[in-house]
Design a protein around this motif. Sequence first.
Motif, PDB file in Angstrom:
ATOM      1  N   TYR A  16      41.339  38.754  52.192  1.00 33.82           N
ATOM      2  CA  TYR A  16      41.463  38.883  50.734  1.00 33.82           C
ATOM      3  C   TYR A  16      40.102  38.739  50.053  1.00 33.82           C
ATOM      4  CZ  TYR A  16      42.332  37.285  45.944  1.00 33.82           C
ATOM      5  OH  TYR A  16      42.295  37.103  44.581  1.00 33.82           O
ATOM      6  N   TRP A  17      39.335  37.725  50.466  1.00 33.50           N
ATOM      7  CA  TRP A  17      38.015  37.524  49.856  1.00 33.50           C
ATOM      8  C   TRP A  17      37.068  38.651  50.245  1.00 33.50           C
ATOM      9  CZ3 TRP A  17      38.998  34.441  46.231  1.00 33.50           C
ATOM     10  CH2 TRP A  17      39.797  33.316  46.400  1.00 33.50           C
ATOM     11  N   MET A  18      37.164  39.148  51.472  1.00 29.72           N
ATOM     12  CA  MET A  18      36.324  40.270  51.881  1.00 29.72           C
ATOM     13  C   MET A  18      36.650  41.515  51.049  1.00 29.72           C
ATOM     14  SD  MET A  18      34.258  39.027  54.110  1.00 29.72           S
ATOM     15  CE  MET A  18      34.408  37.499  53.129  1.00 29.72           C
ATOM     16  N   TYR A  19      37.921  41.659  50.704  1.00 28.51           N
ATOM     17  CA  TYR A  19      38.325  42.786  49.842  1.00 28.51           C
ATOM     18  C   TYR A  19      37.780  42.594  48.426  1.00 28.51           C
ATOM     19  CZ  TYR A  19      41.248  45.543  46.725  1.00 28.51           C
ATOM     20  OH  TYR A  19      41.686  46.396  45.738  1.00 28.51           O
ATOM     21  N   LYS A  20      37.894  41.398  47.898  1.00 26.44           N
ATOM     22  CA  LYS A  20      37.436  41.133  46.534  1.00 26.44           C
ATOM     23  C   LYS A  20      35.931  41.347  46.381  1.00 26.44           C
ATOM     24  CE  LYS A  20      40.936  39.744  43.888  1.00 26.44           C
ATOM     25  NZ  LYS A  20      41.245  40.370  42.578  1.00 26.44           N
TER      26      LYS A  20
ATOM     27  N   LYS B 233      34.864  44.965  38.599  1.00 25.18           N
ATOM     28  CA  LYS B 233      33.762  45.128  37.652  1.00 25.18           C
ATOM     29  C   LYS B 233      33.043  43.825  37.339  1.00 25.18           C
ATOM     30  CE  LYS B 233      35.736  49.216  35.410  1.00 25.18           C
ATOM     31  NZ  LYS B 233      36.186  49.819  34.122  1.00 25.18           N
ATOM     32  N   TRP B 234      33.563  42.729  37.829  1.00 27.93           N
ATOM     33  CA  TRP B 234      32.905  41.426  37.593  1.00 27.93           C
ATOM     34  C   TRP B 234      32.984  40.552  38.841  1.00 27.93           C
ATOM     35  CZ3 TRP B 234      36.533  37.194  36.702  1.00 27.93           C
ATOM     36  CH2 TRP B 234      37.863  37.612  36.578  1.00 27.93           C
ATOM     37  N   GLN B 235      32.527  41.137  39.953  1.00 25.48           N
ATOM     38  CA  GLN B 235      32.585  40.457  41.246  1.00 25.48           C
ATOM     39  C   GLN B 235      31.768  39.163  41.257  1.00 25.48           C
ATOM     40  OE1 GLN B 235      31.365  43.530  44.053  1.00 25.48           O
ATOM     41  NE2 GLN B 235      33.434  43.636  44.855  1.00 25.48           N
TER      42      GLN B 235
ATOM     43  N   VAL C 158      31.650  33.154  41.247  1.00 27.76           N
ATOM     44  CA  VAL C 158      31.328  31.846  40.660  1.00 27.76           C
ATOM     45  C   VAL C 158      32.612  31.110  40.266  1.00 27.76           C
ATOM     46  CG1 VAL C 158      30.212  30.667  38.722  1.00 27.76           C
ATOM     47  CG2 VAL C 158      29.061  32.588  39.855  1.00 27.76           C
ATOM     48  N   LEU C 159      33.547  31.835  39.653  1.00 29.70           N
ATOM     49  CA  LEU C 159      34.813  31.219  39.248  1.00 29.70           C
ATOM     50  C   LEU C 159      35.568  30.675  40.447  1.00 29.70           C
ATOM     51  CD1 LEU C 159      36.926  30.626  37.056  1.00 29.70           C
ATOM     52  CD2 LEU C 159      37.852  32.929  37.451  1.00 29.70           C
ATOM     53  N   THR C 160      35.543  31.422  41.561  1.00 25.76           N
ATOM     54  CA  THR C 160      36.214  30.970  42.781  1.00 25.76           C
ATOM     55  C   THR C 160      35.577  29.691  43.302  1.00 25.76           C
ATOM     56  OG1 THR C 160      36.782  33.254  43.374  1.00 25.76           O
ATOM     57  CG2 THR C 160      36.853  31.615  45.134  1.00 25.76           C
ATOM     58  N   MET C 161      34.260  29.620  43.271  1.00 23.07           N
ATOM     59  CA  MET C 161      33.567  28.416  43.741  1.00 23.07           C
ATOM     60  C   MET C 161      33.863  27.217  42.847  1.00 23.07           C
ATOM     61  SD  MET C 161      32.259  29.264  46.496  1.00 23.07           S
ATOM     62  CE  MET C 161      32.308  30.884  47.273  1.00 23.07           C
TER      63      MET C 161
END
Length: 467
Positions: free
Chosen positions: A86-90, A169-171, A176-179
């Motif tokens: 999932y994270w690799m896709y994001k 568009k805001w990877q 940062v939000l995920t961290m």
Amino acid sequence: MQKVLIYQIEMAHSGKQPLLQAGQDMDSDLDKDDNSEIILHASTRDTSRIIPGQTRDKYYLTYFSFYLLGIVVITPWSFFVTANDYWMYKFRDVNTNVSSFMNEKQTNLQVEFTSFLNVAASVPTLLFLILNIYLIKRVSLSARVLTVMIIMLFLFIMTVFFVTMNTDKWQEEFFVLTMVTMIVLNGCSAILSGSIFGIVGNFSAIYITAVNSGQSLGGIFAAIAEIISLAIGASSTHAAFVYFIIGSATIFLGIISYILMVNTIFFKYNIRVKSLEDYSDSSSSQFIKDVDYSLIFRKIWTIGVTCFMVLFTTTCVSPGVTVLVESEGKGHSKWSDIFFVPVINYLLFNVSDYIGRLSAGRFTKPKNLIVLVVLSFSRLIFVPLLLLCNAQPRHHLDVVFSRDYEFIIILALFALTNGYLVNAAVIKAPQLVEQHETEVALCIISVFIGFGMAFGSLSGYLIVKLL
């Protein structure tokens, strides 16, 4: 009116049976306290007596609640790190074909994600574990535990919401939000862990093993959830949606089980000092023993060093390096391309770790604490061994162990020794201190674990650069 219930309980920690036993063995362990007498001191005029025959862990509710709480402690880390696809896709290159993004050259965000996640999990864990030591006498147990689990539940539900959003568009902002989410989640998890370890020391060793084993079991559940989703052909986003929902449900069940557990007579019986609100009642102060932190440290420093070294070594290379190891047959089969990482890096690791923790509960060796310390340092050999496996991409070191079976053997032994030494050390901690020092002692051990994870994850970020 505030009502403070103080239980003056001195339970022996002989440590001669730290087994994760079932059936008759477990019954006999729980029945030892049936004839014990409890005197209940209350700050009000009310006094009562707990009936001795009711001091059994009825239906093993407390035992399984500790198991579930151990799972909840590790849920943020295990579910976030296991959702690798999932994270690799994001964080893929959005200009490539979505269906083949795992076979394309990885972006910087993809390569560094796991290492950053490791740091975001470990550093706040250390800080909040230290904070928890000071919260012990200032914030009630239930306030700490329930508050952090509610926050964890909210953040998991928020994560489910973001699974459904297009973040292409805001990877970088999403990164940062995920961290930040991981930092808050693991801060809460640290307070929960410190609180649970603090109180479980008042119970027999099978309950300590339950909490420790629950942490490995949480990783196993997360890995199985991902493997099933891959097997049925679910997309990475659909799979992430399902097991973040499962993570949310796990935390919710943890909240319910904790509420049920703390209201049982068995739980109250085993807590030597139980405060429902605070310790401010002067009539109760005579029952509260002051503890000397430096004295406790001198008693348990070998346990602390063991836990530090075990977790430092593990987080140096797992999962930052191990998740980068590719199968020798990559590009030729579904096993190599899809299932290798979740099955070997997550499921095998957690199963081996789980077996190690169970084994430590059954076999109380080594008894010499210095031997534990030496064994913990000897695990450093796994760092170069795993670096020489087929981790990609690499720019400096050559691959020595290119075969799948070589990586599997090394990783299984790595995880097995991690689980065994950690649980063996934690089980011994209550045996080295007085009864009234148990809670602080295990909280200090949790801080050593936090230091090991923090320094290990920071070192791991640098180690990835050596490949």
